[in-house]
Design a protein around this motif. Structure first.
Motif, PDB file in Angstrom:
ATOM      1  N   GLU A   1      15.493 -10.193 -27.949  1.00 31.95           N
ATOM      2  CA  GLU A   1      15.615  -8.824 -27.453  1.00 31.95           C
ATOM      3  C   GLU A   1      16.682  -8.133 -28.283  1.00 31.95           C
ATOM      4  OE1 GLU A   1      16.994  -6.342 -23.488  1.00 31.95           O
ATOM      5  OE2 GLU A   1      16.393  -8.434 -23.270  1.00 31.95           O
ATOM      6  N   VAL A   2      16.402  -6.906 -28.719  1.00 36.00           N
ATOM      7  CA  VAL A   2      17.358  -6.136 -29.498  1.00 36.00           C
ATOM      8  C   VAL A   2      18.368  -5.535 -28.526  1.00 36.00           C
ATOM      9  CG1 VAL A   2      17.649  -4.252 -31.150  1.00 36.00           C
ATOM     10  CG2 VAL A   2      15.567  -5.627 -31.211  1.00 36.00           C
TER      11      VAL A   2
ATOM     12  N   PHE B   1      16.501   0.316 -31.782  1.00 29.79           N
ATOM     13  CA  PHE B   1      15.442  -0.421 -31.094  1.00 29.79           C
ATOM     14  C   PHE B   1      15.969  -1.170 -29.873  1.00 29.79           C
ATOM     15  CE2 PHE B   1      14.071  -0.004 -35.505  1.00 29.79           C
ATOM     16  CZ  PHE B   1      12.848   0.627 -35.315  1.00 29.79           C
ATOM     17  N   LYS B   2      17.115  -0.745 -29.349  1.00 28.53           N
ATOM     18  CA  LYS B   2      17.748  -1.396 -28.205  1.00 28.53           C
ATOM     19  C   LYS B   2      16.775  -1.493 -27.036  1.00 28.53           C
ATOM     20  CE  LYS B   2      21.813  -1.130 -25.265  1.00 28.53           C
ATOM     21  NZ  LYS B   2      23.075  -0.453 -25.011  1.00 28.53           N
ATOM     22  N   GLY B   3      16.705  -2.700 -26.445  1.00 26.68           N
ATOM     23  CA  GLY B   3      15.829  -2.914 -25.301  1.00 26.68           C
ATOM     24  C   GLY B   3      14.452  -3.432 -25.670  1.00 26.68           C
ATOM     25  N   GLU B   4      14.079  -3.370 -26.937  1.00 29.78           N
ATOM     26  CA  GLU B   4      12.767  -3.839 -27.379  1.00 29.78           C
ATOM     27  C   GLU B   4      12.794  -5.355 -27.576  1.00 29.78           C
ATOM     28  OE1 GLU B   4       9.929  -2.111 -27.908  1.00 29.78           O
ATOM     29  OE2 GLU B   4      10.808  -0.176 -27.402  1.00 29.78           O
ATOM     30  N   ARG B   5      11.657  -5.977 -27.382  1.00 30.17           N
ATOM     31  CA  ARG B   5      11.512  -7.409 -27.649  1.00 30.17           C
ATOM     32  C   ARG B   5      10.634  -7.588 -28.873  1.00 30.17           C
ATOM     33  NH1 ARG B   5      11.373 -11.242 -22.534  1.00 30.17           N
ATOM     34  NH2 ARG B   5      13.090 -10.322 -21.387  1.00 30.17           N
ATOM     35  N   GLY B   6      10.914  -8.663 -29.613  1.00 31.85           N
ATOM     36  CA  GLY B   6      10.123  -8.927 -30.804  1.00 31.85           C
ATOM     37  C   GLY B   6      10.130 -10.395 -31.166  1.00 31.85           C
ATOM     38  N   ARG B   7       9.166 -10.787 -32.009  1.00 32.28           N
ATOM     39  CA  ARG B   7       9.060 -12.158 -32.496  1.00 32.28           C
ATOM     40  C   ARG B   7       9.578 -12.183 -33.936  1.00 32.28           C
ATOM     41  NH1 ARG B   7       6.520 -16.021 -30.119  1.00 32.28           N
ATOM     42  NH2 ARG B   7       5.181 -14.603 -28.952  1.00 32.28           N
TER      43      ARG B   7
ATOM     44  N   GLU C   1       8.658  -8.553 -35.506  1.00 38.46           N
ATOM     45  CA  GLU C   1       7.562  -7.665 -35.130  1.00 38.46           C
ATOM     46  C   GLU C   1       7.728  -7.365 -33.654  1.00 38.46           C
ATOM     47  OE1 GLU C   1       3.820  -9.435 -36.154  1.00 38.46           O
ATOM     48  OE2 GLU C   1       4.006  -8.817 -38.243  1.00 38.46           O
ATOM     49  N   LEU C   2       7.810  -6.092 -33.320  1.00 41.66           N
ATOM     50  CA  LEU C   2       7.986  -5.683 -31.935  1.00 41.66           C
ATOM     51  C   LEU C   2       6.735  -6.051 -31.140  1.00 41.66           C
ATOM     52  CD1 LEU C   2       9.680  -2.221 -32.508  1.00 41.66           C
ATOM     53  CD2 LEU C   2      10.770  -4.421 -32.080  1.00 41.66           C
ATOM     54  N   LEU C   3       6.932  -6.574 -29.921  1.00 43.42           N
ATOM     55  CA  LEU C   3       5.821  -7.069 -29.108  1.00 43.42           C
ATOM     56  C   LEU C   3       5.134  -5.977 -28.297  1.00 43.42           C
ATOM     57  CD1 LEU C   3       7.437 -10.362 -27.760  1.00 43.42           C
ATOM     58  CD2 LEU C   3       5.792 -10.123 -29.618  1.00 43.42           C
ATOM     59  N   GLU C   4       5.886  -4.988 -27.830  1.00 39.88           N
ATOM     60  CA  GLU C   4       5.341  -4.015 -26.891  1.00 39.88           C
ATOM     61  C   GLU C   4       4.864  -2.732 -27.563  1.00 39.88           C
ATOM     62  OE1 GLU C   4       8.920  -4.038 -24.788  1.00 39.88           O
ATOM     63  OE2 GLU C   4       8.545  -6.019 -23.960  1.00 39.88           O
TER      64      GLU C   4
ATOM     65  N   SER D   1       1.589  -0.893 -30.010  1.00 48.06           N
ATOM     66  CA  SER D   1       0.161  -1.074 -30.275  1.00 48.06           C
ATOM     67  C   SER D   1      -0.095  -1.578 -31.700  1.00 48.06           C
ATOM     68  CB  SER D   1      -0.594   0.226 -30.020  1.00 48.06           C
ATOM     69  OG  SER D   1      -0.028   1.267 -30.791  1.00 48.06           O
ATOM     70  N   VAL D   2       0.711  -1.134 -32.668  1.00 47.92           N
ATOM     71  CA  VAL D   2       0.577  -1.590 -34.053  1.00 47.92           C
ATOM     72  C   VAL D   2       1.855  -2.317 -34.440  1.00 47.92           C
ATOM     73  CG1 VAL D   2       0.230  -0.873 -36.445  1.00 47.92           C
ATOM     74  CG2 VAL D   2      -0.882   0.390 -34.605  1.00 47.92           C
ATOM     75  N   PRO D   3       1.777  -3.632 -34.710  1.00 48.74           N
ATOM     76  CA  PRO D   3       2.994  -4.373 -35.050  1.00 48.74           C
ATOM     77  C   PRO D   3       3.565  -3.927 -36.410  1.00 48.74           C
ATOM     78  CG  PRO D   3       1.078  -5.818 -35.177  1.00 48.74           C
ATOM     79  CD  PRO D   3       0.602  -4.480 -34.702  1.00 48.74           C
ATOM     80  N   ILE D   4       4.800  -3.477 -36.386  1.00 48.10           N
ATOM     81  CA  ILE D   4       5.484  -3.031 -37.598  1.00 48.10           C
ATOM     82  C   ILE D   4       6.702  -3.921 -37.787  1.00 48.10           C
ATOM     83  CG2 ILE D   4       6.714  -1.129 -38.702  1.00 48.10           C
ATOM     84  CD1 ILE D   4       5.085   0.762 -36.887  1.00 48.10           C
TER      85      ILE D   4
END
Length: 147
Positions: free
Chosen positions: A95-96, A101-107, A121-124, A126-129
């Motif tokens: 989690e950032v 990007f605070k609050g976002e989760r990513g792999r 890559e952010l999980l939530e 629609s298009v992983p960037i």
């Protein structure tokens, strides 16, 4: 004595190299130079003020010197190596906790230990960037599952 030299942001290392070269070639009484990465636009120089002023003269990107010396204890925290608490790996979910990007989760897709950066890559979305952030700004949520 340790003095603070003001520089153009982003040019601290160039100023540091120029002052070090001049001090060496002219035999000036400058003992140490440091540029902590956390502090933008400043370098710290240990030596005599007259010699520091001679070494700075005509160096591009120098904005001036603060003529009031500082104590070593004021910059001591920048001299100690940082301790890495957690070990991150590719595939971990984080989690950032800072930045845009605070609050976002990513792999995590890439982890650069030297630079202290993770690409994820952010999980939530629609298009992983792929997004690259400082490792200081991520918190481990879930380790990659054992395969």
């Amino acid at each position: 004595m340790i003095y603070t030299v003001k520089t153009v942001v982003g040019r601290e290392d160039a100023v540091l190299d120029a002052i070090a070269t001049r001090a060496q070639t002219q035999g000036l009484n400058i003992k140490a130079l440091i540029h902590p990465e956390e502090i933008k636009g400043y370098i710290f120089v240990e030596g005599e003020l007259d010699d520091i002023l001679k070494a700075m003269g005509g160096v591009p990107h120098v904005r001036g010197v603060i003529k009031k010396p500082i104590e070593i204890k004021e910059i001591e925290r920048f001299l100690k190596p940082k301790v890495e608490e957690i070990e991150l790996g590719v595939g971990d979910v984080v989690e950032v906790i800072g930045g845009p990007f605070k609050g976002e989760r990513g792999r995590i897709t890439k982890y650069d230990k030297v630079k202290g950066e993770v690409t994820l890559e952010l999980l939530e979305v629609s298009v992983p960037i792929p997004v690259t952030v400082s490792a200081e700004f991520v918190k481990l949520v879930e380790r990659k599952g054992k395969e």
